[in-house]
Design a protein around this motif. Structure first.
Motif, PDB file in Angstrom:
ATOM      1  N   TYR A  27       0.802  -1.227   0.000  1.00 46.76           N
ATOM      2  CA  TYR A  27       0.000   0.000   0.000  1.00 46.76           C
ATOM      3  C   TYR A  27       0.836   1.279   0.000  1.00 46.76           C
ATOM      4  N   GLN A  28       2.007   1.235   0.625  1.00 48.45           N
ATOM      5  CA  GLN A  28       2.807   2.448   0.761  1.00 48.45           C
ATOM      6  C   GLN A  28       3.887   2.588  -0.314  1.00 48.45           C
ATOM      7  N   PHE A  29       4.394   1.458  -0.805  1.00 45.03           N
ATOM      8  CA  PHE A  29       5.483   1.501  -1.792  1.00 45.03           C
ATOM      9  C   PHE A  29       5.153   0.613  -2.994  1.00 45.03           C
ATOM     10  N   PRO A  30       4.104   0.937  -3.737  1.00 47.76           N
ATOM     11  CA  PRO A  30       3.692   0.080  -4.867  1.00 47.76           C
ATOM     12  C   PRO A  30       4.747  -0.052  -5.961  1.00 47.76           C
ATOM     13  N   ASP A  31       5.601   0.944  -6.101  1.00 50.57           N
ATOM     14  CA  ASP A  31       6.638   0.879  -7.135  1.00 50.57           C
ATOM     15  C   ASP A  31       7.748  -0.113  -6.791  1.00 50.57           C
ATOM     16  N   SER A  32       7.852  -0.473  -5.521  1.00 49.77           N
ATOM     17  CA  SER A  32       8.938  -1.357  -5.070  1.00 49.77           C
ATOM     18  C   SER A  32       8.469  -2.786  -4.823  1.00 49.77           C
ATOM     19  N   ILE A  33       7.230  -3.085  -5.207  1.00 44.94           N
ATOM     20  CA  ILE A  33       6.665  -4.404  -4.895  1.00 44.94           C
ATOM     21  C   ILE A  33       7.468  -5.539  -5.527  1.00 44.94           C
ATOM     22  N   ASP A  34       7.770  -5.429  -6.811  1.00 42.66           N
ATOM     23  CA  ASP A  34       8.481  -6.513  -7.509  1.00 42.66           C
ATOM     24  C   ASP A  34       9.870  -6.763  -6.929  1.00 42.66           C
ATOM     25  N   ALA A  35      10.612  -5.679  -6.701  1.00 40.34           N
ATOM     26  CA  ALA A  35      11.966  -5.812  -6.154  1.00 40.34           C
ATOM     27  C   ALA A  35      11.917  -6.377  -4.728  1.00 40.34           C
TER      28      ALA A  35
END
Length: 216
Positions: A27-35
């Motif tokens: 919820y807070q860091f959607p851009d970092s989900i994959d990494a």
């Protein structure tokens, strides 16, 4: 008992931390989900690989020692028959229970989930269609013990261990004692390794849960 309780508590704590950590990233860091998911998942991979590493030597040493120490082939047959009966019964019960629960609760019903079937999965499905009695026999009987150990083919290791144990039991106690003692010591060492590896289970739970929650 105290150690088991501590391990259980650590696993529960890791489960809660995994859920919380995964939710925060989702919820807070959607851009970092994959990494994040890729890196944290390594903790679960490490635990699984450690468990896989000890299965083959544990099965081989314990089976051979157990059969060789029995000595009486009739007793070996009775114990083996009971073990197979329990194994088959437990497998059937678990399969039936899974089928009943899936059909009753219908998990995933109403959700819009698209499955990405890659080439390896398609190849696996094609192989199952071509499965035959000849392929089954080839899969059960090992071509090489070392190959079975290297690929972690547990059924092949079990077959070899039973034959090895029966052959060892046919020797006199004096002749078989050095090998039995060696394998018995090996079994105890591997069991000690199991106790060490189980302490990494909380990290495995943390990694697997956090990765799954972050993605979904």
């Amino acid at each position: 008992m105290v150690k088991n309780n501590k391990l259980f508590i650590l696993i529960i704590i890791s489960l809660i931390l995994g859920i919380g950590l995964g939710a925060i990233v989702h919820y807070q860091f959607p851009d970092s989900i994959d990494a994040f998911s890729k890196n944290i998942k390594l903790l679960g991979t490490i635990f699984i690989r450690l468990v896989q590493m000890i299965i083959a030597p544990l099965v081989f040493s314990t089976l051979v020692v157990g059969i060789a120490k029995m000595g009486d082939m009739k007793m070996v047959g009775r114990v083996g028959g009971k073990a197979m009966a329990w194994f088959i019964s437990a497998s059937l019960v678990s399969l039936l229970l899974g089928m009943v629960l899936v059909n009753f609760f219908a998990p995933g019903k109403g959700t819009n989930i698209k499955l990405d079937v890659n080439d390896s999965a398609k190849e696996l499905v094609e192989k199952t269609h071509d499965f035959s009695l000849e392929e089954f026999v080839k899969h059960v009987i090992p071509k090489s013990l070392f190959e079975a150990f290297a690929t972690n083919e547990i059924l092949q290791i079990v077959i070899f261990s039973i034959l090895f144990g029966v052959a060892l039991a046919a020797f006199s106690k004096k002749e078989a004692k050095p090998i039995i003692k060696l394998l018995d010591t090996t079994a105890h060492v591997v069991l000690k390794m199991v106790s060490y590896i189980m302490w990494t289970a909380p990290l495995g739970v943390l990694g697997a849960v956090a990765s799954a929650i972050a993605k979904h």
